[in-house]
Write a protein that holds these residues in place. Structure first.
Motif, mmCIF file in Angstrom:
data_model
loop_
_atom_site.group_PDB
_atom_site.id
_atom_site.type_symbol
_atom_site.label_atom_id
_atom_site.label_comp_id
_atom_site.label_asym_id
_atom_site.label_seq_id
_atom_site.Cartn_x
_atom_site.Cartn_y
_atom_site.Cartn_z
ATOM 1 N N ILE A 1 0.993 -1.283 0.082
ATOM 2 C CA ILE A 1 0.064 0.357 0.272
ATOM 3 C C ILE A 1 1.025 1.730 -0.446
ATOM 4 O O ILE A 1 1.976 1.501 0.635
ATOM 5 N N PRO A 2 0.243 2.328 -0.653
ATOM 6 C CA PRO A 2 0.894 3.483 -0.523
ATOM 7 C C PRO A 2 1.155 3.981 0.062
ATOM 8 O O PRO A 2 0.242 3.519 2.036
ATOM 9 N N TRP A 3 2.306 3.967 1.376
ATOM 10 C CA TRP A 3 2.834 4.998 2.356
ATOM 11 C C TRP A 3 1.443 5.694 3.221
ATOM 12 O O TRP A 3 1.215 5.994 4.477
ATOM 13 N N ILE A 4 1.517 6.981 2.050
ATOM 14 C CA ILE A 4 0.184 7.941 1.788
ATOM 15 C C ILE A 4 -1.004 7.216 2.512
ATOM 16 O O ILE A 4 -1.855 7.947 3.619
ATOM 17 N N ASP A 5 -1.191 6.113 2.458
ATOM 18 C CA ASP A 5 -2.878 5.653 2.594
ATOM 19 C C ASP A 5 -2.841 4.395 3.364
ATOM 20 O O ASP A 5 -3.116 4.198 4.781
#
Length: 189
Positions: free
Chosen positions: A111-115
């Motif tokens: 998962i993208p870290w921002i999510d």
């Protein structure tokens, strides 16, 4: 009661069981968190698949490490706690936040870290709201405050996307996250 037992109690509490949300991630996939994620983390803690290190930091913070990192002197699958006041709703909510990272790790999620961080702040806000914590006690415009406001919109059926954008903007501009927020998290079970 030791910290492990306290964390198990937090993860199995009524406030935690009522956390459930999903949103469209930056890569287009659905990001979802619910009570089963916290049960998985509680089970891993109880079975000692996840460790806890107390008093790692001099300040009131917590961190979950998915992988060993010699340069940061961290072990894999470990919660690191600071000198947090252990009997507060803010401590409990911080444990919920870090448990979201642990849940993604245990599930082997990429998962993208921002999510990942957005989901953790939303869950933290959900716990605070469920526990009756007054929003005005949160630092204005902090990620935790934005997560709390987003939860209000989720529950009322309002414009949660507005707060999701605000949360992502805040994470992208916060120097605390610059070293990794544009990268990808991959859980390793």
């Amino acid at each position: 009661m030791g910290v492990k037992e306290q964390m198990l109690q937090i993860l199995q509490s009524n406030e935690t069981r009522r956390i459930h949300f999903s949103f469209r991630g930056t890569s287009g996939s659905q990001v979802s968190i619910d009570e089963s994620d916290f049960r998985r983390v509680a089970d891993a803690l109880a079975r000692e698949r996840i460790s806890i290190v107390e008093n790692r930091f001099a300040t009131d913070i917590a961190m979950y490490s998915a992988r060993a990192d010699a340069s940061a002197d961290t072990a894999a699958n470990t919660f690191y706690l600071g000198r947090n006041p252990r009997w507060s709703r803010t401590f409990n909510a911080l444990i919920i936040h870090e448990s979201v990272h642990a849940a993604f790790d245990l599930a082997g999620t990429t998962i993208p870290w921002i999510d990942n961080e957005a989901a953790a702040y939303i869950a933290q806000g959900y716990y605070l709201r469920n526990s009756g914590f007054p929003r005005y006690r949160l630092q204005f415009a902090s990620e935790a405050s934005i997560g709390y406001l987003m939860v209000n919109e989720i529950i009322s059926g309002g414009d949660a996307d507005y707060f999701l954008r605000a949360l992502r903007d805040s994470l992208n501009s916060n120097p605390q996250y610059h070293s990794y927020i544009r990268g990808t998290f991959t859980g390793d079970r």
